[in-house]
Design an enzyme around this catalytic site. Structure first.
Site, short mmCIF file in Angstrom:
data_model
loop_
_atom_site.label_atom_id
_atom_site.label_comp_id
_atom_site.label_asym_id
_atom_site.label_seq_id
_atom_site.Cartn_x
_atom_site.Cartn_y
_atom_site.Cartn_z
NE ARG A 283 0.39 32.51 12.21
CZ ARG A 283 -0.57 31.68 11.80
NH1 ARG A 283 -0.37 30.92 10.74
NH2 ARG A 283 -1.72 31.59 12.44
CE LYS B 249 -7.92 40.46 15.55
NZ LYS B 249 -7.95 39.04 15.16
N1 BES Z 1 -4.75 37.58 18.15
C1 BES Z 1 -5.40 36.75 17.21
C2 BES Z 1 -5.89 35.44 17.81
C3 BES Z 1 -6.98 35.53 18.84
C4 BES Z 1 -8.30 35.46 18.46
C5 BES Z 1 -6.67 35.63 20.18
C6 BES Z 1 -9.30 35.55 19.43
C7 BES Z 1 -7.65 35.71 21.13
C8 BES Z 1 -8.95 35.65 20.76
C9 BES Z 1 -4.45 36.39 16.06
O1 BES Z 1 -3.52 37.36 15.74
C10 BES Z 1 -5.31 36.14 14.87
O2 BES Z 1 -5.97 37.05 14.44
N2 BES Z 1 -5.27 34.93 14.35
C11 BES Z 1 -6.01 34.55 13.21
C12 BES Z 1 -5.14 33.66 12.34
C13 BES Z 1 -5.74 33.39 11.00
C14 BES Z 1 -5.70 34.64 10.16
C15 BES Z 1 -4.95 32.29 10.35
C16 BES Z 1 -7.24 33.77 13.66
O3 BES Z 1 -7.15 32.94 14.54
O4 BES Z 1 -8.32 34.04 13.12
ZN ZN Z 2 -4.25 38.80 14.39
#
Ligand code: BES
Ligand code: ZN
Ligand code: ZN
Length: 484
Positions: A335, A261
């Site tokens: 997921r 991130k």
């Molecule tokens: N935990 C995150 C989603 C999230 C983002 C929750 C902000 C709360 C606040 C999840 O694991 C994630 O990183 N999802 C990605 C998916 C993408 C790589 C397809 C996302 O949403 O950017």
């Molecule tokens: Zn994630």
């Protein structure tokens, strides 16, 4: 915050006032109340507006009188009362009042639903996370005395219990990731199981591997904190062949993995186990209320971090369900952990329907912010029950269609599925389509709570940080499935 069902007078007394001047449950206000209303209008311009609070000191008796606005009588619902009560609690905290009492001269104005909502809000609104402060800090308001007729007390007790379950969930989410590791979450769940009356079994890393949970294992493998699958069982209807499965995302920290991130996205990622906190909270409430229903909850807990042995973009991994997956993004880990929990619930625990909840996608958060959560379903009847349940809880959920054509975005020539679509559209739908491959044909709802599970501000009775959002909706879902 403790709720006591008696007439005993607290340091302050509260009333709820409509914007036409009527007081809820006091059709003929007694003299002091009438004077207070007059004073509030003249000195403070308070006229019962929604969410306004006015404080009047009754010098004669030495008590504080609090008036909370309800707005339009025509628009009055259980949610209005929750919100108004939350302003009361906050006003009490600001004024350092330790106890309040709420009573109704004519309680025929209240329904069971209103009594439950009032109790919920009184218990939920004053919460703060204080466990890590070196000096113990007291909650602003300690006791609310609620004077209700016997017929409404059980509904209010149900509300108080729901409020307490929400607070348990918040506490789990707010614990930082250096403390809230997968094993710690498992231990805390065991303690809650003992306290509230449900069975907890924890599967360790060896058992997880032996079960073939390869997707969960891939996400977990770079962490020094081993994964744990937490299984919670409550049997309230032993004669019934039906069992509701509740699955909660339990990533105790999400760094994104090698798809690391960026910047400010790290700081809140301890809350990526909020889905599991929601199902744990729901189990507490379901067991405490002794609902006549069977519920088995599963949380596949792990940490998504980096090390030399981390799973990598391009890796092809297996799953307990048997399908192979090419990892397109290590940040779409939720997921991967959920599917093994779902397969386990279906095959080993023999659940007959499933609801999963988690902080899955930024896409869901961008849809409705912290105002509500999108959900999908494969079963009209279960979906409708869930929508009803959320409505009862005052939690906003919005059904999103499973757009079949979008499945092509998960297609992969060298594995059965991609874990994410390459295109940056429809992220909530594609994540749902991915999960659906692992539902074993069971009726299923999937709730993406990335928006409301973590709050940057207090919103009425919801508090900043982990909100415990979804606990009450899942409780009501179980309640709707219960034998009547
Ligand atoms: N935990 C995150 C989603 C999230 C983002 C929750 C902000 C709360 C606040 C999840 O694991 C994630 O990183 N999802 C990605 C998916 C993408 C790589 C397809 C996302 O949403 O950017
Ligand atoms: Zn994630
Ligand atoms: Zn995540």
């Amino acid at each position: 915050m403790e709720l006591i069902f008696s007439k005993e007078a607290g340091r302050a007394r509260c009333w709820f006032v409509f914007n036409n001047g009527e007081v809820l449950g006091h059709p003929q206000p007694e003299k002091t109340l009438a004077l207070a209303l007059k004073w509030a209008k003249e000195q403070d311009d308070f006229g019962g507006e929604a969410n306004a609070v006015c404080t009047v000191s009754d010098l004669a008796s030495g008590t504080t009188m609090l008036l909370a606005g309800l707005g339009d009588k025509d628009a009055f619902t259980h949610e209005t009362l929750r919100r108004s009560a939350s302003q009361l609690v906050r006003a009490c905290c600001r004024k350092k009042l330790k106890s309040v009492s709420v009573g109704f001269a004519d309680p025929s104005c209240l329904t069971k639903e209103l009594a439950r909502a009032l109790a919920e809000s009184l218990v939920m609104s004053g919460y703060r996370y204080t466990a890590c402060l070196s000096k113990p800090q007291e909650e602003g308001l300690d006791i609310a005395y609620l004077d209700l007729p016997e017929a409404l007390v059980s509904a209010a007790k149900e509300g108080a219990l729901l409020g307490a379950a929400v607070r348990e969930a918040r506490e789990l989410v707010n614990e930082p990731a250096n403390i809230q590791t997968p094993l710690h979450l498992a231990e805390e769940t065991q303690a809650l199981g003992k306290r509230y009356g449900f069975e907890v079994e924890v599967l360790d890393e060896q058992e997880i591997k032996a079960l073939g949970m390869k997707a969960l294992t891939a996400v977990a493998q770079a962490s020094v904190n081993p994964p744990a699958v937490i299984v919670m069982r409550y049997k309230g209807a032993p004669e019934s062949g039906e069992t509701l499965g509740l699955i909660g995302k339990a990533v105790t920290y999400d760094s994104g993995g090698l798809n690391l991130k960026a910047g400010a996205r790290f700081i809140t990622m301890k809350h990526d186990m909020a889905g599991s906190a929601t199902v744990i909270g729901a189990m507490c409430a379901i067991a405490a209320a002794k609902l006549s229903v069977n519920v088995t909850a599963v949380a596949a807990a792990c940490e998504n971090v980096i090390a030399g042995n981390a799973y990598k973009p391009g890796d092809i991994i297996g799953s307990m369900g048997g399908k192979t997956i090419q990892v397109n993004s290590t940040d779409a880990e939720g997921r991967l952990t959920l599917i093994d929990a779902m397969t386990y619930a279906a095959r080993k625990e023999k659940v007959t329907s499933m609801a999963d909840i988690g902080t899955l996608t930024g896409a869901a958060r961008r849809m409705f912010g912290d105002y509500g959560a999108p959900y999908v379903t494969t079963d009209r009847a279960l979906g409708a029950k869930f929508a009803d349940a959320a409505q009862t809880a005052g939690e906003l959920v919005i059904e999103i269609p499973l757009i079949e054509d979008m499945k092509e975005m998960l297609r992969c020539p060298v594995a059965d599925l991609l874990n994410t679509a390459a295109a940056e559209v429809g992220g909530m739908v594609t994540s749902s389509l991915f999960l659906r491959e692992f539902t074993e044909g069971l009726p299923w709802v999937h709730i993406d709570a990335a928006g409301p599970c973590w709050l940057e501000r207090d919103i009425y009775y919801e508090t900043k940080g982990g909100s415990g959002w979804g606990v009450r909706s899942l409780y009501h879902l179980a309640s709707l499935l219960a034998e009547k």
